[in-house]
Design an enzyme around this catalytic site. Structure first.
Site, PDB file in Angstrom:
ATOM      1  N   LYS A 193       7.676  -4.809   4.102  1.00 36.88           N
ATOM      2  CA  LYS A 193       7.382  -6.127   4.678  1.00 36.88           C
ATOM      3  C   LYS A 193       8.459  -7.140   4.299  1.00 36.88           C
ATOM      4  O   LYS A 193       8.783  -8.036   5.077  1.00 36.88           O
ATOM      5  CB  LYS A 193       5.999  -6.607   4.229  1.00 36.88           C
ATOM      6  N   SER A 194       9.020  -6.989   3.112  1.00 41.26           N
ATOM      7  CA  SER A 194      10.064  -7.921   2.667  1.00 41.26           C
ATOM      8  C   SER A 194      11.328  -7.830   3.520  1.00 41.26           C
ATOM      9  O   SER A 194      12.132  -8.744   3.524  1.00 41.26           O
ATOM     10  CB  SER A 194      10.442  -7.649   1.213  1.00 41.26           C
ATOM     11  N   ASP A 221      -1.288  -3.205  -8.414  1.00 41.29           N
ATOM     12  CA  ASP A 221      -0.865  -2.171  -7.475  1.00 41.29           C
ATOM     13  C   ASP A 221       0.134  -1.217  -8.134  1.00 41.29           C
ATOM     14  O   ASP A 221       0.097  -0.012  -7.906  1.00 41.29           O
ATOM     15  CB  ASP A 221      -0.218  -2.811  -6.240  1.00 41.29           C
ATOM     16  N   ASP A 274      23.362  -0.730   3.066  1.00 42.22           N
ATOM     17  CA  ASP A 274      22.837  -0.692   1.689  1.00 42.22           C
ATOM     18  C   ASP A 274      21.795   0.400   1.481  1.00 42.22           C
ATOM     19  O   ASP A 274      21.706   0.966   0.387  1.00 42.22           O
ATOM     20  CB  ASP A 274      22.181  -2.039   1.348  1.00 42.22           C
ATOM     21  N   TYR A 296       7.482  -3.285   0.005  1.00 42.56           N
ATOM     22  CA  TYR A 296       8.935  -3.450   0.199  1.00 42.56           C
ATOM     23  C   TYR A 296       9.282  -3.578   1.692  1.00 42.56           C
ATOM     24  O   TYR A 296      10.049  -4.440   2.114  1.00 42.56           O
ATOM     25  CB  TYR A 296       9.637  -2.231  -0.414  1.00 42.56           C
TER      26      TYR A 296
HETATM   27  P1  NAP Z   1       6.874  -4.867  -8.673  1.00 46.53           P
HETATM   28  O1  NAP Z   1       8.296  -5.249  -8.566  1.00 46.53           O
HETATM   29  O2  NAP Z   1       6.033  -5.510  -9.704  1.00 46.53           O
HETATM   30  O3  NAP Z   1       6.147  -5.000  -7.249  1.00 46.53           O
HETATM   31  C1  NAP Z   1       6.419  -5.990  -6.374  1.00 46.53           C
HETATM   32  C2  NAP Z   1       5.130  -6.521  -5.784  1.00 46.53           C
HETATM   33  O4  NAP Z   1       4.642  -5.629  -4.790  1.00 46.53           O
HETATM   34  C3  NAP Z   1       3.991  -6.712  -6.778  1.00 46.53           C
HETATM   35  O5  NAP Z   1       3.413  -7.955  -6.525  1.00 46.53           O
HETATM   36  C4  NAP Z   1       3.047  -5.581  -6.442  1.00 46.53           C
HETATM   37  O6  NAP Z   1       1.706  -5.885  -6.756  1.00 46.53           O
HETATM   38  C5  NAP Z   1       3.237  -5.503  -4.956  1.00 46.53           C
HETATM   39  N1  NAP Z   1       2.817  -4.280  -4.282  1.00 46.53           N
HETATM   40  C6  NAP Z   1       2.908  -2.988  -4.677  1.00 46.53           C
HETATM   41  N2  NAP Z   1       2.432  -2.179  -3.732  1.00 46.53           N
HETATM   42  C7  NAP Z   1       2.011  -2.969  -2.712  1.00 46.53           C
HETATM   43  C8  NAP Z   1       1.413  -2.718  -1.453  1.00 46.53           C
HETATM   44  N3  NAP Z   1       1.171  -1.472  -1.032  1.00 46.53           N
HETATM   45  N4  NAP Z   1       1.147  -3.764  -0.654  1.00 46.53           N
HETATM   46  C9  NAP Z   1       1.406  -5.030  -1.033  1.00 46.53           C
HETATM   47  N5  NAP Z   1       1.963  -5.344  -2.211  1.00 46.53           N
HETATM   48  C10 NAP Z   1       2.269  -4.300  -3.044  1.00 46.53           C
HETATM   49  O7  NAP Z   1       6.792  -3.282  -8.837  1.00 46.53           O
HETATM   50  P2  NAP Z   1       5.467  -2.408  -8.883  1.00 46.53           P
HETATM   51  O8  NAP Z   1       4.288  -3.262  -9.178  1.00 46.53           O
HETATM   52  O9  NAP Z   1       5.752  -1.253  -9.735  1.00 46.53           O
HETATM   53  O10 NAP Z   1       5.312  -1.931  -7.370  1.00 46.53           O
HETATM   54  C11 NAP Z   1       6.212  -1.046  -6.795  1.00 46.53           C
HETATM   55  C12 NAP Z   1       6.454  -1.449  -5.394  1.00 46.53           C
HETATM   56  O11 NAP Z   1       7.148  -2.687  -5.342  1.00 46.53           O
HETATM   57  C13 NAP Z   1       7.331  -0.498  -4.630  1.00 46.53           C
HETATM   58  O12 NAP Z   1       6.619   0.614  -4.172  1.00 46.53           O
HETATM   59  C14 NAP Z   1       7.861  -1.398  -3.527  1.00 46.53           C
HETATM   60  O13 NAP Z   1       7.032  -1.332  -2.377  1.00 46.53           O
HETATM   61  C15 NAP Z   1       7.764  -2.792  -4.077  1.00 46.53           C
HETATM   62  N6  NAP Z   1       9.092  -3.392  -4.145  1.00 46.53           N
HETATM   63  C16 NAP Z   1       9.309  -4.492  -3.378  1.00 46.53           C
HETATM   64  C17 NAP Z   1      10.574  -5.067  -3.318  1.00 46.53           C
HETATM   65  C18 NAP Z   1      10.767  -6.257  -2.448  1.00 46.53           C
HETATM   66  O14 NAP Z   1       9.805  -6.691  -1.815  1.00 46.53           O
HETATM   67  N7  NAP Z   1      11.968  -6.799  -2.374  1.00 46.53           N
HETATM   68  C19 NAP Z   1      11.620  -4.524  -4.059  1.00 46.53           C
HETATM   69  C20 NAP Z   1      11.354  -3.406  -4.834  1.00 46.53           C
HETATM   70  C21 NAP Z   1      10.082  -2.843  -4.875  1.00 46.53           C
HETATM   71  P3  NAP Z   1       1.160  -5.906  -8.282  1.00 46.53           P
HETATM   72  O15 NAP Z   1       1.659  -7.180  -8.865  1.00 46.53           O
HETATM   73  O16 NAP Z   1      -0.326  -5.885  -8.109  1.00 46.53           O
HETATM   74  O17 NAP Z   1       1.670  -4.695  -9.017  1.00 46.53           O
END
Ligand code: NAP
Ligand code: MN
Length: 266
Positions: free
Chosen positions: A167-168, A51, A152, A165
């Site tokens: 959902k988290s 993703d 924050d 993000y």
């Molecule tokens: P990452 O830190 O590797 O991503 C975190 C996880 O989110 C990975 O498993 C990624 O899948 C998954 N993901 C990305 N878009 C998604 C979606 N629309 N629905 C469900 N899961 C999704 O960073 P990244 O791969 O560059 O992805 C960026 C995204 O990470 C940001 O847009 C943000 O949404 C998310 N994020 C989440 C958190 C949190 O949950 N605490 C914190 C920061 C960012 P893949 O392994 O297939 O890449």
């Protein structure tokens, strides 16, 4: 896909997958696709990775609305934006040889920073305090002053970003068929001076959300646009709305959004 023949591949070269990537290129050539090195000449953009790679591909190619985007997963499972798996060439061939491909459309978010710089996000735009202290944001829905946030940060997500993000932090998972933007909080402070709704809220895609960073000293927030951080330091105002145009992806059988949600989380 008779009318789309120019393919641009976006991927991070990794030795582990190089051979598999090469066989995807071969497959494309075998079925009379032209591999282009300039995404501006493409009408199909394929991201190979996860993703995160898909998000980067969409950013690097400028959210092209005249292209069909497709994600090929290299990890253990499929992911939200990757409908194909690099090992499942049969499904890839089935899609590229079909006469009529069904298209799925995902809205994205437009962000205008301080009235002039414009960005787009497919998952979400985040505003977070850049230091250990809280920061303050005035939140407006259209012209209504809605709340004063202190904490924050805030996440503004698209429907397809709702499973990331958002959902988290216990935001709702939103059907991408609903044109909407969701606002969720990161650790809001609630007391007699500062009060926020406290729960995530979902706005119609017709509305505009404005976040004004109060200039009280902590006004250098970190702005995240999907997986990229914005370089601008002092930020005063973010105007956020849903795009009129949409990203097009391939729609496959038995692979609806809710099937993906079930496959991933349940
Ligand atoms: P990452 O830190 O590797 O991503 C975190 C996880 O989110 C990975 O498993 C990624 O899948 C998954 N993901 C990305 N878009 C998604 C979606 N629309 N629905 C469900 N899961 C999704 O960073 P990244 O791969 O560059 O992805 C960026 C995204 O990470 C940001 O847009 C943000 O949404 C998310 N994020 C989440 C958190 C949190 O949950 N605490 C914190 C920061 C960012 P893949 O392994 O297939 O890449
Ligand atoms: Mn990732």
């Amino acid at each position: 896909m008779p009318n789309r023949r120019n393919v641009y591949f976006f991927y991070k070269p990794e030795e582990k997958y190089e051979q598999k990537v090469q066989s995807i290129f071969q497959l494309a050539k075998q079925y009379d696709f032209t591999i282009v090195n300039d995404y501006r000449k493409a009408n199909i953009i394929v991201a190979i990775g996860g993703d995160g790679t898909f998000l980067q591909a969409v950013h690097k190619t400028g959210f092209k609305d005249d292209c069909l985007y497709a994600g090929i997963a290299t990890g253990e499972t499929l992911s939200f934006y990757c409908d194909f798996h690099i090992d499942d060439t049969e499904k890839i061939v089935e899609a590229i040889t079909s006469e009529q491909i069904e298209v799925r459309r995902y809205p994205f978010i437009n962000v205008t920073i301080d009235g002039n710089t414009k960005f787009q996000c497919l998952n979400e735009c985040t505003v977070r305090s850049g230091i250990i202290k809280t920061f303050v944001v005035e939140v407006f829905i259209d012209d209504l002053h809605f709340e004063t946030f202190r904490g924050d940060g805030m996440i503004v997500s698209t429907p397809t970003g709702s499973t990331a993000y958002n959902k988290s932090v216990r935001g709702a998972v939103v059907d991408p068929m609903l044109s909407s933007i969701q606002v969720s909080e990161l650790a809001s402070l609630n007391n007699n001076h500062y009060r926020t709704l406290g729960s995530p809220f979902i706005l119609s895609g017709e509305r505009k959300l404005t976040l004004e960073v109060v200039q009280d000293g902590n006004d250098y927030p970190v702005i995240g646009l999907d997986n990229e951080a914005l370089g601008i330091r002092n930020v005063q105002k973010l105007e956020i709305s849903l795009s009129d145009t949409k990203i097009k992806t391939v729609k496959l059988k038995d692979n609806s959004f809710w099937e993906k949600v079930r496959r991933t989380f349940l």
